[in-house]
Design a protein around this motif. Structure first.
Motif, PDB file in Angstrom:
ATOM      1  N   ALA A   1      26.034  29.067  76.315  1.00  0.00           N
ATOM      2  CA  ALA A   1      26.960  27.993  76.671  1.00  0.00           C
ATOM      3  C   ALA A   1      26.249  26.634  76.709  1.00  0.00           C
ATOM      4  O   ALA A   1      26.807  25.624  76.270  1.00  0.00           O
ATOM      5  N   HIS A   2      25.020  26.592  77.222  1.00  0.00           N
ATOM      6  CA  HIS A   2      24.266  25.331  77.226  1.00  0.00           C
ATOM      7  C   HIS A   2      23.995  24.859  75.801  1.00  0.00           C
ATOM      8  O   HIS A   2      24.133  23.663  75.509  1.00  0.00           O
ATOM      9  N   ARG A   3      23.629  25.760  74.927  1.00  0.00           N
ATOM     10  CA  ARG A   3      23.368  25.378  73.532  1.00  0.00           C
ATOM     11  C   ARG A   3      24.637  24.831  72.877  1.00  0.00           C
ATOM     12  O   ARG A   3      24.591  23.828  72.168  1.00  0.00           O
TER      13      ARG A   3
ATOM     14  N   SER B   1      33.099  27.485  80.613  1.00  0.00           N
ATOM     15  CA  SER B   1      33.628  26.115  80.640  1.00  0.00           C
ATOM     16  C   SER B   1      32.880  25.256  81.666  1.00  0.00           C
ATOM     17  O   SER B   1      32.694  24.062  81.446  1.00  0.00           O
ATOM     18  N   GLU B   2      32.441  25.854  82.750  1.00  0.00           N
ATOM     19  CA  GLU B   2      31.675  25.115  83.757  1.00  0.00           C
ATOM     20  C   GLU B   2      30.348  24.630  83.178  1.00  0.00           C
ATOM     21  O   GLU B   2      29.946  23.484  83.384  1.00  0.00           O
ATOM     22  N   VAL B   3      29.681  25.493  82.430  1.00  0.00           N
ATOM     23  CA  VAL B   3      28.422  25.090  81.784  1.00  0.00           C
ATOM     24  C   VAL B   3      28.698  24.005  80.746  1.00  0.00           C
ATOM     25  O   VAL B   3      27.986  22.995  80.676  1.00  0.00           O
ATOM     26  N   LEU B   4      29.733  24.181  79.946  1.00  0.00           N
ATOM     27  CA  LEU B   4      30.075  23.174  78.935  1.00  0.00           C
ATOM     28  C   LEU B   4      30.387  21.832  79.589  1.00  0.00           C
ATOM     29  O   LEU B   4      30.045  20.772  79.045  1.00  0.00           O
ATOM     30  N   ALA B   5      31.024  21.860  80.750  1.00  0.00           N
ATOM     31  CA  ALA B   5      31.391  20.626  81.451  1.00  0.00           C
ATOM     32  C   ALA B   5      30.162  19.794  81.831  1.00  0.00           C
ATOM     33  O   ALA B   5      30.258  18.569  81.927  1.00  0.00           O
TER      34      ALA B   5
ATOM     35  N   GLY C   1      27.175  23.500  74.473  1.00  0.00           N
ATOM     36  CA  GLY C   1      27.466  22.233  75.133  1.00  0.00           C
ATOM     37  C   GLY C   1      26.674  21.076  74.542  1.00  0.00           C
ATOM     38  O   GLY C   1      27.221  19.985  74.327  1.00  0.00           O
ATOM     39  N   ARG C   2      25.400  21.302  74.262  1.00  0.00           N
ATOM     40  CA  ARG C   2      24.586  20.255  73.634  1.00  0.00           C
ATOM     41  C   ARG C   2      25.145  19.908  72.258  1.00  0.00           C
ATOM     42  O   ARG C   2      25.171  18.740  71.870  1.00  0.00           O
ATOM     43  N   ARG C   3      25.604  20.903  71.533  1.00  0.00           N
ATOM     44  CA  ARG C   3      26.164  20.653  70.198  1.00  0.00           C
ATOM     45  C   ARG C   3      27.462  19.851  70.276  1.00  0.00           C
ATOM     46  O   ARG C   3      27.720  18.997  69.434  1.00  0.00           O
ATOM     47  N   LEU C   4      28.290  20.123  71.268  1.00  0.00           N
ATOM     48  CA  LEU C   4      29.608  19.491  71.361  1.00  0.00           C
ATOM     49  C   LEU C   4      29.608  18.185  72.154  1.00  0.00           C
ATOM     50  O   LEU C   4      30.645  17.531  72.267  1.00  0.00           O
TER      51      LEU C   4
ATOM     52  N   CYS D   1      30.102  32.452  72.255  1.00  0.00           N
ATOM     53  CA  CYS D   1      29.868  31.009  72.074  1.00  0.00           C
ATOM     54  C   CYS D   1      29.860  30.591  70.608  1.00  0.00           C
ATOM     55  O   CYS D   1      29.342  29.535  70.256  1.00  0.00           O
ATOM     56  N   GLY D   2      30.469  31.416  69.748  1.00  0.00           N
ATOM     57  CA  GLY D   2      30.713  31.005  68.364  1.00  0.00           C
ATOM     58  C   GLY D   2      31.806  29.948  68.370  1.00  0.00           C
ATOM     59  O   GLY D   2      32.686  29.939  69.222  1.00  0.00           O
ATOM     60  N   LEU D   3      31.749  29.039  67.405  1.00  0.00           N
ATOM     61  CA  LEU D   3      32.671  27.902  67.352  1.00  0.00           C
ATOM     62  C   LEU D   3      33.598  28.025  66.144  1.00  0.00           C
ATOM     63  O   LEU D   3      33.150  28.155  65.012  1.00  0.00           O
ATOM     64  N   THR D   4      34.893  27.990  66.406  1.00  0.00           N
ATOM     65  CA  THR D   4      35.920  28.014  65.361  1.00  0.00           C
ATOM     66  C   THR D   4      36.728  26.733  65.500  1.00  0.00           C
ATOM     67  O   THR D   4      37.088  26.338  66.611  1.00  0.00           O
ATOM     68  N   THR D   5      37.010  26.085  64.376  1.00  0.00           N
ATOM     69  CA  THR D   5      37.761  24.832  64.399  1.00  0.00           C
ATOM     70  C   THR D   5      38.955  24.944  63.458  1.00  0.00           C
ATOM     71  O   THR D   5      38.810  25.369  62.314  1.00  0.00           O
ATOM     72  N   VAL D   6      40.132  24.548  63.974  1.00  0.00           N
ATOM     73  CA  VAL D   6      41.368  24.533  63.196  1.00  0.00           C
ATOM     74  C   VAL D   6      41.948  23.126  63.295  1.00  0.00           C
ATOM     75  O   VAL D   6      41.976  22.537  64.380  1.00  0.00           O
ATOM     76  N   ARG D   7      42.431  22.610  62.156  1.00  0.00           N
ATOM     77  CA  ARG D   7      42.975  21.249  62.104  1.00  0.00           C
ATOM     78  C   ARG D   7      44.452  21.284  61.709  1.00  0.00           C
ATOM     79  O   ARG D   7      44.836  21.966  60.765  1.00  0.00           O
ATOM     80  N   TRP D   8      45.255  20.521  62.444  1.00  0.00           N
ATOM     81  CA  TRP D   8      46.657  20.301  62.108  1.00  0.00           C
ATOM     82  C   TRP D   8      46.831  18.823  61.796  1.00  0.00           C
ATOM     83  O   TRP D   8      46.279  17.964  62.492  1.00  0.00           O
ATOM     84  N   GLU D   9      47.608  18.517  60.744  1.00  0.00           N
ATOM     85  CA  GLU D   9      47.966  17.141  60.424  1.00  0.00           C
ATOM     86  C   GLU D   9      49.467  17.082  60.217  1.00  0.00           C
ATOM     87  O   GLU D   9      50.084  18.076  59.830  1.00  0.00           O
TER      88      GLU D   9
END
Length: 189
Positions: free
Chosen positions: A33-35, A60-64, A37-40, A165-173
């Motif tokens: 989560a710390h890793r 989420s607490e660590v990310l915060a 968080g640093r990325r985001l 802690c894998g990151l998935t991104t979805v975009r809506w336009e």
């Protein structure tokens, strides 16, 4: 053209002693989560939404710590859910998976993905301005969002596995179908 970017994150690795009791993260999960968080840290998030389960809340607490100005809250829309077919929709799923789906605990069961469809509609809404949201959730929830973005068969979420802690991104336009930007990106780990 306004857009919505959803960053979907599976919680950090759970303490193995808490698999049944949901006791939170192990030390590796905290580091994951710390890793992340640093990325985001440079992303301008509107909010952090997290599942009520301890492993997601702790993530989420660590990310915060890395996103100190971003409000966060418990969100039942990203709770641990398993989309399971109603008796009328069982033909939409491969028969080999039906016995497993029949045994999904009632508190996780989301018949015909009614709750997850609502979550996609809610979070994927595009407003007048660009926004980015961070959802700290669970594997099957992420799989559902990805399957929706790819317009894949309703059971395809079962073939997807997100790393802790894998990151998935979805975009809506506005006026366009959602687009999968990244799935299970673990470059920060």
């Amino acid at each position: 053209m306004a857009r919505t970017l959803l960053y979907l994150v599976r919680h950090g690795e759970q303490d193995p002693a808490g698999v049944e009791a949901d006791t939170g993260l192990c030390s590796l999960g905290v580091e994951q989560a710390h890793r992340l968080g640093r990325r985001l840290a440079a992303v301008d998030f509107a909010q952090i939404h997290h599942s009520p389960l301890a492993r997601a809340a702790q993530t989420s607490e660590v990310l915060a710590h890395h996103l100190p100005r971003v409000p966060r809250h418990v969100c039942d829309m990203v709770a641990d859910r398993t989309p399971a077919p109603s008796p009328a929709r069982q033909g939409d799923y491969p028969a080999r998976w039906l016995p497993w789906l029949d045994n999904v605990p009632e508190q996780e069961r989301d018949e015909d993905a009614a709750d997850l469809r609502g979550a996609v509609a809610h979070f994927g809404a595009v407003g007048e301005e660009d926004r980015s949201e961070l959802l700290v959730t669970h594997n099957f929830v992420i799989g559902w969002f990805v399957s929706h973005a790819l317009r894949a068969p309703m059971w395809s979420w079962m073939n997807l596995d997100s790393a802790n802690c894998g990151l998935t991104t979805v975009r809506w336009e506005n006026g366009q179908a959602p687009k999968l930007v990244a799935f299970n990106d673990t470059g920060h780990l």
